[in-house]
Design a protein around this motif. Structure first.
Motif, PDB file in Angstrom:
ATOM      1  N   SER A 170       0.956  -0.706  -0.118  1.00 43.70           N
ATOM      2  CA  SER A 170       0.066   0.292   0.061  1.00 43.70           C
ATOM      3  C   SER A 170       0.804   1.205   0.172  1.00 43.70           C
ATOM      4  O   SER A 170       1.685   1.564   1.045  1.00 43.70           O
ATOM      5  N   LEU A 171       0.886   2.313  -0.798  1.00 47.52           N
ATOM      6  CA  LEU A 171       1.182   3.466  -0.857  1.00 47.52           C
ATOM      7  C   LEU A 171       1.064   4.278   0.083  1.00 47.52           C
ATOM      8  O   LEU A 171       2.140   5.554   0.592  1.00 47.52           O
ATOM      9  N   GLU A 172       0.454   4.299   1.318  1.00 47.59           N
ATOM     10  CA  GLU A 172      -0.434   5.212   2.030  1.00 47.59           C
ATOM     11  C   GLU A 172       0.398   4.632   3.381  1.00 47.59           C
ATOM     12  O   GLU A 172       0.820   5.711   3.965  1.00 47.59           O
ATOM     13  N   GLY A 173       1.513   3.839   3.417  1.00 47.35           N
ATOM     14  CA  GLY A 173       2.501   3.531   3.948  1.00 47.35           C
ATOM     15  C   GLY A 173       3.763   4.449   4.558  1.00 47.35           C
ATOM     16  O   GLY A 173       4.524   4.128   4.942  1.00 47.35           O
ATOM     17  N   TRP A 174       3.895   5.404   3.010  1.00 50.60           N
ATOM     18  CA  TRP A 174       5.466   5.533   2.694  1.00 50.60           C
ATOM     19  C   TRP A 174       4.476   7.153   2.853  1.00 50.60           C
ATOM     20  O   TRP A 174       4.124   7.518   1.580  1.00 50.60           O
ATOM     21  N   THR A 175       6.120   8.018   2.950  1.00 45.47           N
ATOM     22  CA  THR A 175       6.286   9.335   2.071  1.00 45.47           C
ATOM     23  C   THR A 175       7.382   9.440   1.683  1.00 45.47           C
ATOM     24  O   THR A 175       7.967   8.734   1.150  1.00 45.47           O
ATOM     25  N   GLY A 222      -1.325  13.490   2.848  1.00 42.06           N
ATOM     26  CA  GLY A 222      -0.718  13.947   1.358  1.00 42.06           C
ATOM     27  C   GLY A 222      -0.756  15.218   1.327  1.00 42.06           C
ATOM     28  O   GLY A 222      -0.813  15.638   0.311  1.00 42.06           O
ATOM     29  N   SER A 223      -0.392  16.106   2.182  1.00 45.33           N
ATOM     30  CA  SER A 223       0.076  16.789   2.750  1.00 45.33           C
ATOM     31  C   SER A 223       1.280  17.133   1.545  1.00 45.33           C
ATOM     32  O   SER A 223       2.517  16.079   2.281  1.00 45.33           O
ATOM     33  N   THR A 224       1.705  18.427   1.510  1.00 41.49           N
ATOM     34  CA  THR A 224       2.940  18.675   0.534  1.00 41.49           C
ATOM     35  C   THR A 224       3.916  19.338   0.840  1.00 41.49           C
ATOM     36  O   THR A 224       3.680  20.571   1.447  1.00 41.49           O
ATOM     37  N   ASN A 225       4.744  19.539   0.458  1.00 36.35           N
ATOM     38  CA  ASN A 225       6.268  20.265   0.838  1.00 36.35           C
ATOM     39  C   ASN A 225       6.940  20.827  -1.162  1.00 36.35           C
ATOM     40  O   ASN A 225       6.878  20.505  -1.437  1.00 36.35           O
ATOM     41  N   ALA A 232       4.209  17.509   6.674  1.00 39.28           N
ATOM     42  CA  ALA A 232       5.177  18.177   5.146  1.00 39.28           C
ATOM     43  C   ALA A 232       6.113  19.270   5.343  1.00 39.28           C
ATOM     44  O   ALA A 232       7.133  19.177   4.747  1.00 39.28           O
ATOM     45  N   GLY A 233       6.292  20.490   6.563  1.00 37.64           N
ATOM     46  CA  GLY A 233       7.763  21.164   6.637  1.00 37.64           C
ATOM     47  C   GLY A 233       8.936  20.077   6.830  1.00 37.64           C
ATOM     48  O   GLY A 233      10.431  21.021   6.989  1.00 37.64           O
ATOM     49  N   SER A 234       8.565  19.119   7.110  1.00 39.03           N
ATOM     50  CA  SER A 234       9.881  18.050   7.230  1.00 39.03           C
ATOM     51  C   SER A 234      10.666  16.955   6.261  1.00 39.03           C
ATOM     52  O   SER A 234      11.223  16.197   6.836  1.00 39.03           O
ATOM     53  N   CYS A 235       9.698  17.065   5.808  1.00 34.24           N
ATOM     54  CA  CYS A 235       9.390  15.838   4.793  1.00 34.24           C
ATOM     55  C   CYS A 235      10.562  15.759   3.585  1.00 34.24           C
ATOM     56  O   CYS A 235      11.079  14.746   3.025  1.00 34.24           O
ATOM     57  N   LEU A 236      11.128  16.945   3.228  1.00 29.72           N
ATOM     58  CA  LEU A 236      11.890  17.257   2.147  1.00 29.72           C
ATOM     59  C   LEU A 236      13.533  17.501   3.381  1.00 29.72           C
ATOM     60  O   LEU A 236      14.946  16.812   2.258  1.00 29.72           O
ATOM     61  N   ALA A 237      12.951  17.486   4.722  1.00 30.77           N
ATOM     62  CA  ALA A 237      14.636  16.680   4.691  1.00 30.77           C
ATOM     63  C   ALA A 237      15.269  15.504   5.735  1.00 30.77           C
ATOM     64  O   ALA A 237      15.771  15.002   6.107  1.00 30.77           O
ATOM     65  N   LEU A 238      13.937  14.334   5.254  1.00 30.74           N
ATOM     66  CA  LEU A 238      14.255  13.102   5.726  1.00 30.74           C
ATOM     67  C   LEU A 238      15.710  12.424   5.109  1.00 30.74           C
ATOM     68  O   LEU A 238      16.203  13.063   3.813  1.00 30.74           O
ATOM     69  N   GLU A 239      15.875  12.073   5.899  1.00 32.77           N
ATOM     70  CA  GLU A 239      16.783  10.938   5.707  1.00 32.77           C
ATOM     71  C   GLU A 239      15.978   9.348   5.143  1.00 32.77           C
ATOM     72  O   GLU A 239      15.563   8.399   5.197  1.00 32.77           O
ATOM     73  N   TYR A 240      15.514   9.681   3.667  1.00 35.57           N
ATOM     74  CA  TYR A 240      15.411   8.519   2.841  1.00 35.57           C
ATOM     75  C   TYR A 240      16.020   7.144   2.239  1.00 35.57           C
ATOM     76  O   TYR A 240      16.964   7.060   2.807  1.00 35.57           O
ATOM     77  N   LYS A 290      26.429  19.567  -9.486  1.00 32.35           N
ATOM     78  CA  LYS A 290      25.871  20.060  -8.058  1.00 32.35           C
ATOM     79  C   LYS A 290      25.627  19.127  -7.334  1.00 32.35           C
ATOM     80  O   LYS A 290      25.152  17.517  -7.716  1.00 32.35           O
ATOM     81  N   GLU A 291      25.029  19.466  -5.865  1.00 40.00           N
ATOM     82  CA  GLU A 291      24.566  18.830  -5.078  1.00 40.00           C
ATOM     83  C   GLU A 291      23.451  17.977  -4.978  1.00 40.00           C
ATOM     84  O   GLU A 291      22.590  19.171  -5.849  1.00 40.00           O
ATOM     85  N   ARG A 292      22.974  17.122  -4.312  1.00 36.63           N
ATOM     86  CA  ARG A 292      21.411  16.287  -4.725  1.00 36.63           C
ATOM     87  C   ARG A 292      20.695  17.795  -3.803  1.00 36.63           C
ATOM     88  O   ARG A 292      21.378  17.963  -2.911  1.00 36.63           O
ATOM     89  N   GLU A 293      18.927  17.684  -4.356  1.00 36.41           N
ATOM     90  CA  GLU A 293      18.359  19.054  -3.716  1.00 36.41           C
ATOM     91  C   GLU A 293      17.088  18.260  -4.277  1.00 36.41           C
ATOM     92  O   GLU A 293      16.797  17.032  -4.766  1.00 36.41           O
ATOM     93  N   GLY A 294      16.393  18.486  -2.707  1.00 41.09           N
ATOM     94  CA  GLY A 294      14.684  18.685  -2.734  1.00 41.09           C
ATOM     95  C   GLY A 294      14.447  19.177  -3.222  1.00 41.09           C
ATOM     96  O   GLY A 294      14.367  20.473  -3.469  1.00 41.09           O
ATOM     97  N   VAL A 295      13.072  18.489  -3.832  1.00 42.37           N
ATOM     98  CA  VAL A 295      12.436  19.134  -4.878  1.00 42.37           C
ATOM     99  C   VAL A 295      11.011  19.152  -4.387  1.00 42.37           C
ATOM    100  O   VAL A 295      10.332  20.213  -4.337  1.00 42.37           O
ATOM    101  N   SER A 296      10.154  18.756  -3.903  1.00 45.54           N
ATOM    102  CA  SER A 296       8.764  18.207  -3.637  1.00 45.54           C
ATOM    103  C   SER A 296       8.694  17.183  -2.918  1.00 45.54           C
ATOM    104  O   SER A 296       9.869  15.830  -3.192  1.00 45.54           O
ATOM    105  N   CYS A 297       8.080  17.061  -1.578  1.00 46.18           N
ATOM    106  CA  CYS A 297       7.531  15.798  -0.981  1.00 46.18           C
ATOM    107  C   CYS A 297       6.320  15.349  -0.820  1.00 46.18           C
ATOM    108  O   CYS A 297       5.293  16.843  -0.376  1.00 46.18           O
ATOM    109  N   ILE A 298       5.791  14.468  -0.331  1.00 42.78           N
ATOM    110  CA  ILE A 298       4.034  14.255   0.063  1.00 42.78           C
ATOM    111  C   ILE A 298       3.956  13.372   1.273  1.00 42.78           C
ATOM    112  O   ILE A 298       4.591  12.343   1.172  1.00 42.78           O
TER     113      ILE A 298
END
Length: 126
Positions: A28-33, A56-59, A105-113, A43-51
């Motif tokens: 199930s996709l619902e269990g994943w950010t 389902g909130s976004t950043n 959502a404010g934290s999801c770009l900074a996650l260690e995926y 260039k270094e890798r950069e965060g673009v967007s996350c959900i």
């Protein structure tokens, strides 16, 4: 082992649009950010967007706000990145990534995926 497969990359002219897809091999996709990242040559890798998985909130990164939209289709287990008004500076390899944590959502770009796809090339050029 979770697998993520990106598709939809390609060559587009400045001002054009592309949609990237990230298909997730989860029960199930619902269990994943899920996040989208990019890396341009030299260039270094950069965060673009996350959900987030919770609601389902976004950043978005400031550089893409108002031009890119992230969305998810839980039935298809796919997360999309709709990219409009593309600029030469958007040229990069785009990666999707997933993490099972519940975050705001404010934290999801900074996650260690935890899991990453193989990447999709997006080239914006005239």
């Amino acid at each position: 082992q979770l697998q993520l497969v990106e598709s939809g990359g390609g060559l587009v002219q400045p001002g054009g649009s592309l949609t990237l897809s990230c298909e997730v091999s989860a029960f199930s996709l619902e269990g994943w950010t899920v996040g989208w990242f990019r890396q341009a040559p030299g260039k270094e890798r950069e965060g673009v967007s996350c959900i987030t998985r919770s609601d389902g909130s976004t950043n978005y990164a400031d550089s893409v706000k108002g031009r890119f939209t992230i969305s998810r289709d839980n039935a298809r287990k796919t997360v999309y990145l709709h990219m409009n008004r593309l600029q030469v500076e958007d040229t990069a390899v785009y990666y999707c990534a997933a993490h099972p944590v519940v975050v705001v959502a404010g934290s999801c770009l900074a996650l260690e995926y935890t899991y990453w796809g193989q990447g999709a090339q997006v080239t914006v050029s005239s």
